[in-house]
Design a protein around this motif. Sequence first.
Motif, mmCIF file in Angstrom:
data_model
loop_
_atom_site.group_PDB
_atom_site.id
_atom_site.type_symbol
_atom_site.label_atom_id
_atom_site.label_comp_id
_atom_site.label_asym_id
_atom_site.label_seq_id
_atom_site.Cartn_x
_atom_site.Cartn_y
_atom_site.Cartn_z
ATOM 1 N N ASP A 166 31.471 -19.282 -0.979
ATOM 2 C CA ASP A 166 31.961 -18.422 0.096
ATOM 3 C C ASP A 166 31.714 -16.937 -0.130
ATOM 4 O OD1 ASP A 166 32.887 -20.620 1.484
ATOM 5 O OD2 ASP A 166 34.700 -20.705 0.237
ATOM 6 N N ILE A 167 30.851 -16.589 -1.044
ATOM 7 C CA ILE A 167 30.613 -15.159 -1.238
ATOM 8 C C ILE A 167 29.768 -14.634 -0.076
ATOM 9 C CG2 ILE A 167 30.740 -15.326 -3.757
ATOM 10 C CD1 ILE A 167 27.675 -14.885 -3.757
ATOM 11 N N PRO A 168 29.873 -13.319 0.205
ATOM 12 C CA PRO A 168 29.147 -12.780 1.366
ATOM 13 C C PRO A 168 27.640 -12.959 1.226
ATOM 14 C CG PRO A 168 30.741 -11.187 0.516
ATOM 15 C CD PRO A 168 30.704 -12.313 -0.455
ATOM 16 N N PHE A 169 27.006 -13.010 2.390
ATOM 17 C CA PHE A 169 25.571 -13.239 2.458
ATOM 18 C C PHE A 169 24.781 -12.186 1.674
ATOM 19 C CE2 PHE A 169 21.547 -12.210 4.634
ATOM 20 C CZ PHE A 169 20.886 -13.402 4.430
ATOM 21 N N GLY A 209 36.705 -0.198 1.003
ATOM 22 C CA GLY A 209 37.840 0.077 0.116
ATOM 23 C C GLY A 209 38.272 -1.177 -0.609
ATOM 24 N N HIS A 210 39.561 -1.357 -0.771
ATOM 25 C CA HIS A 210 39.997 -2.516 -1.554
ATOM 26 C C HIS A 210 39.965 -3.811 -0.761
ATOM 27 C CE1 HIS A 210 43.975 -2.382 0.337
ATOM 28 N NE2 HIS A 210 43.784 -1.070 0.328
ATOM 29 N N HIS A 211 39.465 -3.719 0.502
ATOM 30 C CA HIS A 211 39.236 -4.977 1.236
ATOM 31 C C HIS A 211 37.877 -5.553 0.899
ATOM 32 C CE1 HIS A 211 42.844 -4.219 3.384
ATOM 33 N NE2 HIS A 211 42.402 -3.033 3.808
ATOM 34 N N GLY A 212 37.066 -4.807 0.153
ATOM 35 C CA GLY A 212 35.713 -5.256 -0.187
ATOM 36 C C GLY A 212 35.774 -6.520 -1.037
ATOM 37 N N HIS A 213 34.624 -7.161 -1.109
ATOM 38 C CA HIS A 213 34.587 -8.428 -1.827
ATOM 39 C C HIS A 213 34.780 -8.208 -3.322
ATOM 40 C CE1 HIS A 213 33.674 -12.571 -2.584
ATOM 41 N NE2 HIS A 213 32.841 -12.185 -3.534
ATOM 42 N N ASN A 214 35.710 -8.939 -3.919
ATOM 43 C CA ASN A 214 35.958 -8.795 -5.348
ATOM 44 C C ASN A 214 35.074 -9.773 -6.127
ATOM 45 O OD1 ASN A 214 36.890 -8.371 -7.882
ATOM 46 N ND2 ASN A 214 38.897 -9.315 -7.550
ATOM 47 N N TYR A 215 33.891 -9.293 -6.505
ATOM 48 C CA TYR A 215 32.936 -10.195 -7.177
ATOM 49 C C TYR A 215 33.428 -10.637 -8.551
ATOM 50 C CZ TYR A 215 31.651 -5.690 -9.202
ATOM 51 O OH TYR A 215 31.685 -4.475 -9.817
#
Lengths: 250, 545
Positions: free
Chosen positions: A181-184, A152-158
């Motif tokens: 620091d972006i997700p792997f 949901g809105h906790h997802g990574h905001n690219y």
Amino acid sequence: MNILDTFLWGVLPYMVIVILIGGTIWRYKYDQFGWTTRSSQFYESKILKIASPLFHYGLVGVLGGHIVGLMIPASWTAALGITDEMYHAGALIMGIPFGLAVLFGLIVMIFRRRTNKSVFAATTISDKIMYVSLMAVIVFGIGVTIFSAMQGHHGHNYRADISPWFRSLFLFQPEVGLMRDIPFTFKMHILLAFALFALWPFTRLVHAFTAPIHYLFRPYIVYRSRGGEKVGRRRGWDPVGTSDNSSNLK
Amino acid sequence: MRVMAQVSMIMALDKCLGCHTCSVTCKQAWTNRAGTEYVWFNNVETRPGLGYPKRYEDQEKWKGGWTLNKKGRLELKAGNRFKKLFTIFASPIQPQMTDYYEPWTYDYQNLISAPLGDDFPVAKPKSLITGEDTAIDWSANWDDDLGGTYVTGNEDPIVQKIRQESEEKIKFEFEQTFMFYLPRICEHCLNPSCMASCPSGAIYKRTEDGIVLVDQDRCRGWRQCITGCPYKKIYFNHKSGKAEKCTFCYPRLEHGIPTVCAETCVGRMRYIGIFLYDADRVTEAASVENDQDLYEAQLDIMLDPFDPEVIREAKKQGIQQSWIEAAQKSPVYKLAKEWKIALPLHPEYRTMPMVWYVPPLSPIIDLLKEQGHDAESQENLFGAIDSLRIPVEYLAELFTAGDTKIVVDVLKKLAAMRAYMRDITLGGVGKEEIAEAVGMTGEQIYEMYRLMAISKYNERYVIPRAHMEDAHNLEEIGCSLEGDGGPGMLYDDAFSGTGARPNPVSAGSYANTARADGKVNIFMWDGNGRPDAMFPNTAGSTRAK
């Protein structure tokens, strides 16, 4: 910010661009004869007729989504009154069907390629490497999309880091720090895409660069003089055309 | 008026033996490579029969050629430009390998290496596509000489059409049947639908001689030309991923010698010459409303090479004097326009084909002979032509969009020639009334007889050379001094294929998968050696070979 980050997000992109552009120029100049879709419809048509349009049209949608997501700053959409939530919901609603179409189309096409003897016999090493990288890019791409949909809105905001970084590449001021620091999974998607872009000029994927849009505008009947157009020699690069193949001299 | 020259071929079908020499020599010259195993730039079909690929004439299925849209304007039968681009990711109408055949070879090794045993070793057929055992069930001339026609004959699209119209079955019983051979090459059309279908614009018509070629470097393998060509005479090289087609042996034509198929024709049934035509009126001629008017419309745009205005206009367009003279001596002009005994193949496709045919009288003669009649007598022949409806209708479906009157007129001219010449051969005088009965003079009939029956090499083939002052433009020539009679004697050199120059296309030397001129592409490159053409020339001084 360590050296690896600087390399991956500040140096590698430019290396890939050089390979992509340089390789394409080389291929266009020296291997026009190899520049083809390498269609296998001659061997098998039934499965291809479903899978190939699914894949290609899906790809058009996915490409559009990437352009919007990467090139349009969040501030612009915000100015139009589109909230982040609205934007992401829209992106997912449109992105997931296109992404799944691409994935499903590709899986079916690879299945066809592997199981149809004629098609498999016509598969080159270049094809195999290309399919693996294409599949990897797509799997990670769909992966991050679905993963962030579930969060949901906790997802990574690219749009806060990857997109500005991507745009900064074009200004030759890569903001490497944004990418640390972006997700792997995002990192993998991007790095695999780099690999795909670097392979691009040397595989059948080049056919995308000669999508025949000009067909809409050209006259039906094409007259050409026997000798073709005459051109002078260009500085630095010798023409490779032989006298029986003057079209190479263009 | 825009006068252009067009190389054209006419085949006199009565003289075709069905020996396939043309197909074999063409294949050896042009398509003896991996990827083109199933490709026959020249094939010989037995008619009635399915043709190659199977039932290619069924345009309701294959959507080849042009059609008139609601506004009465030409449109590709397979759809307009937008439709073509939107369906480009999987071509909607595309012949499969099964519509041609799966190419094969035989495992001859087994004949030598099989262990000693009670049974004779056999050479099993192996697919050239997968390398595995294969069952041979079709080929380029599977129904040769009506082989198996009692099973497949009624699938011939033309047979079906005539049957629908007459509710009558064409007889395939041995004693009541008729047959003839139909050799086919690319038609080198004036209004080619393959070219119009090509998304890349890689297919072009040469302004000098009208030969239609595929630029191998610009072709991207979209395969729309294969759909577009109603004659299915563009083939997909499944190894290189490019379209290939009959080249009208342009390297030979440029030196004034006939194509390989014509040169090796045992029956001397092929004629090559040039037409002058009005390029400005092609679209108009191809757009006439009634299919049966297309033959006349096409004949109309063929210009009279003796007309001073045509000559003046031709010169203005840069056509050389030797070409105008060749057009005046052109055997194809005589057969098609002067005597009107040659007809285009399937004019209703609206492509304005330029390989024409003199329809065969032999089905009629054979039937007369079998019934014990005198097959040289004018009355018998004329009577038979009028009464033997089915062969005539069949020929009309092939050559005149179904207009039997034109076919009957042509056959009567051929019959009149037989009758007229018999009198002369038997020591008498030709009867002028025989000639008059078909609207000709005895003199014309005699001239026709000379071209058709004596058929001297230099009368069959009137091919002007490509002009040496343009030599630097030729696709085959490096140096203009090498022209025939010039210091270099080009003819010998170009066809022996030796010397320091790069091998021209005509020189042969086909590597297994490499292209004719030895060029390899990125997919064919096996990683061994350095294909010079794929790299910039770093050595400097001389040009890359």
